[in-house]
Motif scaffolding. Sequence first.
Motif, mmCIF file in Angstrom:
data_model
loop_
_atom_site.group_PDB
_atom_site.id
_atom_site.type_symbol
_atom_site.label_atom_id
_atom_site.label_comp_id
_atom_site.label_asym_id
_atom_site.label_seq_id
_atom_site.Cartn_x
_atom_site.Cartn_y
_atom_site.Cartn_z
ATOM 1 N N ASN A 9 0.876 -1.165 0.000
ATOM 2 C CA ASN A 9 0.000 0.000 0.000
ATOM 3 C C ASN A 9 0.916 1.219 0.000
ATOM 4 O OD1 ASN A 9 -1.772 2.075 0.488
ATOM 5 N ND2 ASN A 9 -2.309 1.438 2.572
ATOM 6 N N LYS A 11 0.205 4.257 -0.323
ATOM 7 C CA LYS A 11 -0.398 5.485 0.238
ATOM 8 C C LYS A 11 -0.073 6.675 -0.680
ATOM 9 C CE LYS A 11 -0.263 3.326 4.722
ATOM 10 N NZ LYS A 11 -0.325 3.475 6.170
ATOM 11 N N HIS A 94 -9.751 1.587 4.488
ATOM 12 C CA HIS A 94 -8.498 1.721 5.248
ATOM 13 C C HIS A 94 -8.754 2.662 6.432
ATOM 14 C CE1 HIS A 94 -4.412 2.827 6.318
ATOM 15 N NE2 HIS A 94 -4.037 1.711 5.714
ATOM 16 N N GLU A 165 -5.990 -4.681 10.265
ATOM 17 C CA GLU A 165 -4.960 -3.668 10.493
ATOM 18 C C GLU A 165 -5.265 -2.922 11.791
ATOM 19 O OE1 GLU A 165 -2.818 -2.568 6.567
ATOM 20 O OE2 GLU A 165 -4.441 -1.163 6.917
ATOM 21 N N ILE A 170 -0.322 0.862 12.698
ATOM 22 C CA ILE A 170 -0.084 1.371 11.341
ATOM 23 C C ILE A 170 0.903 2.520 11.366
ATOM 24 C CG2 ILE A 170 -1.154 2.504 9.359
ATOM 25 C CD1 ILE A 170 -3.661 0.884 9.915
ATOM 26 N N GLY A 171 2.020 2.315 10.702
ATOM 27 C CA GLY A 171 3.012 3.382 10.560
ATOM 28 C C GLY A 171 3.693 3.762 11.860
ATOM 29 N N GLY A 208 0.137 -3.546 9.410
ATOM 30 C CA GLY A 208 0.500 -2.696 10.548
ATOM 31 C C GLY A 208 1.948 -2.936 10.895
ATOM 32 N N SER A 209 2.819 -2.099 10.307
ATOM 33 C CA SER A 209 4.264 -2.186 10.576
ATOM 34 C C SER A 209 4.849 -3.560 10.277
ATOM 35 C CB SER A 209 4.590 -1.751 12.011
ATOM 36 O OG SER A 209 4.210 -0.399 12.213
ATOM 37 N N GLY A 230 2.650 -1.141 4.267
ATOM 38 C CA GLY A 230 2.761 0.275 3.923
ATOM 39 C C GLY A 230 4.212 0.681 3.736
ATOM 40 N N GLY A 231 4.809 1.227 4.786
ATOM 41 C CA GLY A 231 6.162 1.789 4.708
ATOM 42 C C GLY A 231 7.182 0.869 4.052
HETATM 43 P P1 PGA Z 1 2.424 0.308 7.591
HETATM 44 O O1 PGA Z 1 1.019 0.547 6.872
HETATM 45 O O2 PGA Z 1 2.956 -1.003 7.072
HETATM 46 O O3 PGA Z 1 3.272 1.480 7.189
HETATM 47 O O4 PGA Z 1 2.159 0.241 9.048
HETATM 48 C C1 PGA Z 1 0.146 -0.513 6.625
HETATM 49 C C2 PGA Z 1 -1.140 0.028 6.055
HETATM 50 O O5 PGA Z 1 -1.587 1.094 6.484
HETATM 51 O O6 PGA Z 1 -1.739 -0.601 5.154
#
Ligand code: PGA
Length: 249
Positions: A9, A11, A94, A165, A170-171, A208-209, A230-231
Amino acid sequence: MKKQWIVGNWKMNGSLAANEALLQALMSGLNQPACGVAVCVPSVYLAQCQALLKGSAIELGAQDVSQHEQGAYTGELSAAMLREFGARFAIVGHSERRQYHGETDAVVAAKTQRALAGGVTPIVCVGETLAEREAGKTEEVVKRQLAAVIHTNGHCISEIVVAYEPVWAIGTGKTASPEQAQAVHAVLRAQLQAASSNPARVPILYGGSMNAANAAELLAQPDIDGGLVGGAALKAPDFLSIIAAARKN
Ligand code: PGA
């Protein structure tokens, strides 16, 4: 055991140059992945990424979809439009959309329905906030979020992908432990099983991370069918390590 999915993702990140560099690095680093791989890119870049990914094993997705089919909805993008530019998936509900754009369970359910009708597989996100977890409400919250989608979509529920998630992960660099994630996945699995005639088909991803260091342990859990990343999806070596950590069977 069915195939796992690792989905990036992106973003609101990327540029024409950065996307090309990232996708080239991913394509040259991927040989016959054991899992499904997809990237959900900002929609303005779907055409670019569709062209770059032609013939590759990487599938394309969007990060949102309109709940409407077409018409006077300024700024919205329909499932049919996303489909035309190669989106096989669209993330729906999301937590950032729920939080910053006021998307309710009903809106998420309607978007899920519209994505399915338009031939795009929705990746439906559910997850509790830190306050909800600390209040012991995790199960109640994720079940309520998924119930809205089940209620609106009926037997089509077997065509969706779910992503658990936890908002607090998340992040933030704070990952749910494999046991915490597995426990919630098992709850969602049971809920899907009760609602669907073909529940074995619904993959439940964890997000989530997730990163190169923790992916293998999370992906080894029996009810974790992949990751929404995400990241770590923005760095080719990290994303490739997560893909390599997916179950082989
Ligand atoms: P993250 O994001 O891996 O940066 O925590 C995951 C997401 O929001 O889908």
